[in-house]
Each structure stands twice: as C-alpha cells, then as structure tokens.
Design a protein around this motif. Sequence first.
Motif, short mmCIF file in Angstrom:
data_model
loop_
_atom_site.label_atom_id
_atom_site.label_comp_id
_atom_site.label_asym_id
_atom_site.label_seq_id
_atom_site.Cartn_x
_atom_site.Cartn_y
_atom_site.Cartn_z
N SER A 250 0.84 -1.19 0.00
CA SER A 250 0.00 0.00 0.00
C SER A 250 0.87 1.24 0.00
N THR A 251 0.27 2.38 -0.30
CA THR A 251 1.03 3.63 -0.34
C THR A 251 1.68 3.93 1.01
N LYS A 252 0.93 3.72 2.09
CA LYS A 252 1.46 3.99 3.43
C LYS A 252 2.59 3.04 3.78
N LYS A 253 2.40 1.74 3.46
CA LYS A 253 3.45 0.77 3.76
C LYS A 253 4.70 1.04 2.92
N ALA A 254 4.49 1.42 1.66
CA ALA A 254 5.63 1.74 0.79
C ALA A 254 6.42 2.92 1.34
N ALA A 255 5.70 3.93 1.85
CA ALA A 255 6.36 5.11 2.42
C ALA A 255 7.14 4.72 3.67
N MET A 256 6.55 3.85 4.51
CA MET A 256 7.22 3.41 5.73
C MET A 256 8.46 2.59 5.40
N ILE A 257 8.34 1.68 4.44
CA ILE A 257 9.48 0.87 4.03
C ILE A 257 10.58 1.75 3.45
N PHE A 258 10.18 2.75 2.68
CA PHE A 258 11.16 3.68 2.10
C PHE A 258 11.94 4.41 3.18
N THR A 259 11.25 4.90 4.20
CA THR A 259 11.93 5.63 5.30
C THR A 259 12.92 4.72 6.02
N VAL A 260 12.48 3.50 6.33
CA VAL A 260 13.38 2.55 7.00
C VAL A 260 14.56 2.20 6.12
N SER A 261 14.29 1.99 4.83
CA SER A 261 15.34 1.61 3.89
C SER A 261 16.40 2.70 3.76
N THR A 262 15.95 3.95 3.63
CA THR A 262 16.92 5.05 3.49
C THR A 262 17.74 5.23 4.77
N PHE A 263 17.13 4.92 5.91
CA PHE A 263 17.91 4.98 7.16
C PHE A 263 18.98 3.90 7.17
N ILE A 264 18.63 2.69 6.73
CA ILE A 264 19.61 1.60 6.65
C ILE A 264 20.74 1.97 5.70
N LEU A 265 20.41 2.65 4.60
CA LEU A 265 21.43 3.02 3.62
C LEU A 265 22.45 4.01 4.17
N THR A 266 22.10 4.72 5.26
CA THR A 266 23.05 5.66 5.83
C THR A 266 24.31 4.96 6.34
N PHE A 267 24.21 3.66 6.64
CA PHE A 267 25.34 2.95 7.22
C PHE A 267 26.27 2.34 6.17
N CYS A 268 25.95 2.53 4.89
CA CYS A 268 26.82 1.96 3.86
C CYS A 268 28.19 2.61 3.86
N SER A 269 28.26 3.90 4.24
CA SER A 269 29.55 4.59 4.26
C SER A 269 30.50 3.96 5.28
N PHE A 270 29.97 3.66 6.49
CA PHE A 270 30.80 3.02 7.51
C PHE A 270 31.21 1.61 7.07
N THR A 271 30.28 0.90 6.49
CA THR A 271 30.56 -0.47 6.02
C THR A 271 31.66 -0.47 4.98
N SER A 272 31.57 0.46 4.04
CA SER A 272 32.54 0.55 2.95
C SER A 272 33.95 0.81 3.47
N VAL A 273 34.09 1.78 4.38
CA VAL A 273 35.41 2.11 4.92
C VAL A 273 35.93 0.98 5.79
N PHE A 274 35.05 0.32 6.54
CA PHE A 274 35.47 -0.82 7.36
C PHE A 274 36.06 -1.92 6.48
N ILE A 275 35.37 -2.24 5.39
CA ILE A 275 35.87 -3.28 4.47
C ILE A 275 37.16 -2.82 3.81
N TYR A 276 37.21 -1.58 3.41
CA TYR A 276 38.41 -1.00 2.77
C TYR A 276 39.63 -1.16 3.67
#
Length: 401
Positions: A250-276
């Motif tokens: 649903s539109t509401k669930k899609a919006a909620m999933i999007f918010t959670v997903s973009t928050f998870i994506l914030t940690f990719c920078s730390f993950t990348s440097v850790f692996i590097y």
Amino acid sequence: MGKIKISNEAVKAIKIGSLCSVSYLAVYIVRNILGAVSPQMIESGDFTTEEIGLLSSVYFVTYALGQLINGAIGDKIRAKYMISFGLFLAGISNSLLATTASSKLAAVITYGAAGFFLSMIYGPMTKVVAENTQPIYATRCSLGYTFASFLGTPLAGILAAVLAWQWVFLFGSMALLLMGVVSFCVFTFFEKKGVIEYGKYKKEKTKGSVAVLVEHKIIKWTAIAFITGVVRTTVVFWLPTYLNQYLGFSTKKAAMIFTVSTFILTFCSFTSVFIYERLHHNVNLTVFLAFLVSSCCFVAVWVLKSPILNTILLVAAIFSSNCASTMLYSRYCPSLRDTGMVSAATGFLDFISYISAGISSTVFANAVSSVGWNGLVLIWLCLVALGAIISFPSKKVKNQP
C-alpha cells in the motif's frame, strides 16, 4: 587508568570533519525536502504533479551544473567563503519557495538558485579536508559527511510528517542560514589557530590538467560516478513507486518501508570504509567487491518475487552499490590533493553523478511502460555488472585509485 592519547593530526581531523559533517547534514536535509513534502504540496492544491516535476528537474540541472562550475572555482577561492556563502545564500533562496507558491515562475527561479548555491559546498569541502588532514583521516572525515548526506533523507521525511510543507522549507532554510554563519566563524577561528591552511598543494604545471587527471585514472572513476549516480539517486527515487506498483505494498506501507530503507542506507559509508581497511586499503578491490555483491543481489531481485525477500535484496543491492560510491568520494577524491585540483575533480565527478541521475530518471519512467518493472531491474543489474567489470582490480596496481 591511563588517559587515551589522541594525536594532533587526529584532533585536527575531528575538528574539521565535525564542522563539515554538520554543515553537510543541513545541505542534505534541504535537498530532500521537496521529495518528502510533494504529497502535501499536491494535496493542498498549491502545486500540481507536473509543477513539482519541473521544480525537481530545474533543481537537478542547476545543482549539477553548479558542481561543475563551483568545483573549478573552489580551487581558487578559500573554502571558508565558498561553503559559508553557499549555505547562507541557499538558505535565503530556499525560504523564498514557501512565499512564492502563488507565482510558479518565481518558485522555479528561487528553487533553481537554491540548487546552484548548494553546489558550492561539496568540492571546496573535500579540498579543505584533503589538504589539511593525513590520507587516513581524510577518508574518515569524508566518511562523516557521506553519512550525513544519507541521513538527510529520513530526517527530511520526519520533518514532513510533523510540519506543514511551508514550515518544512522554512525550517531547512533556518538550518542553512545558521550553518552559514557558524561555518564562517569556525573556519576563521581554525585559520587563525593553524588548523586550516591554504595553498599547500599547487596545481601541477608540468602537464595539462586533463593529462594529470587521466594519470590519476579519472576516466575509470567517471564511469563509476555515472553508475553509482544512477543507483544512489534514481533507483532510490523510484523505490516507493516500485514497492507500490510492482510488489503490491500500500502507499502507506511503501512510504514506511522507504523511510526505514533510506535509514539503513546511511550505514553503507561506515561499512565501505570498514571493508576497505580490512582489505589493507585496497580501494580497487573494495569497489569491485561492492559492485559484485550488488550484481548478485540484483540477480536475486530479478528472480525472486516474494515482496519481503525482493525488498530486502533490492535494498542490499543499493546498499552495496553505495559502498562503491563512498570509495569514490571518501577515498579517490581526497587522494587527488597532490594535483591541486581536488575541488575541480570532485565537482566534475558530482556533476557526472547527478546528470546521469537526471537522464536515467526520464529513461526509467519510459522503460516501465515498455519493459515493465522486471525489465527495469534487469537494466539496473547490467549497470552494476558493468561497474564490476570496470573496477576489476589490476594486478600491477593494488592499492592506488
């Protein structure tokens, strides 16, 4: 217990990195406001969907062109002036959108101006970090404001959930105005204390600028900027629509999933440097593995139809691609400090990133009607697979960009 000793270079990096990260967080909150409040603006009748699209397109173009222009200027003018004036002027322009809704032409002009002024920040910021911190700290400073850029999306969403759209724009403008004044004062203080110095790395004059950057593999990294720009900007932009139209949320669930997903994506920078750092600072191998994992995830997204599994794998695919993007801006750009062209090169690569996003957004919109969402996923897969091929680590040069 003995006190933990922190080197002077580490302290300097913390000071510069903290200032840059907070400033850049304000930039990215404002950059994501339009997308977050678009439903409100349309529902209120103040703007139509087409007018929102025009605002977004104009902003994209002015921001991308501004990166190209201001990146070059940033190698000649002190970062203090570029960053503080960019923040302050963007704050003024952004605030005017809330008061010019009745005049669509004025709204387009003011929002386009905000995009141009915001493009004054990133190139000079990367230059001042690269030239005033040791390479290992430059990477970590860049990591800080890369994290801030990803965090801006969910924060803009939270503001949109609790405030009317006009107040969201005004709140963002106040944050920019405040950071403009704060950054000018703190930069001035840092200059007097010797934390920040200018002119330590001059532009190489033995060869043309292009030749110098070609030696530093700018062509390969331009291709990487293009690919990651599409994934981190356009694919994320279409994520809520994909969740709603293809996976049936649903539109509401899609919006909620999007918010959670973009928050998870914030940690990719730390993950990348850790692996590097675990890979002994091998930037090429880090980027290759990021694209390889992203490719595998997109294959699974293409094959598996379960909404939950599909969503998890799609976010993982974007996350992995964003790790490659982190290496581009947190490792490659600061590594150009000896050329004296950090700001210009960073601005150019960011220009490529956002132009690719602008072009692909229109292409993807048309592709959905012709090849469907599953076909579009296949296009995304081909892009990141191309990134893996381009970034395949050379045996001759393991640890250099």
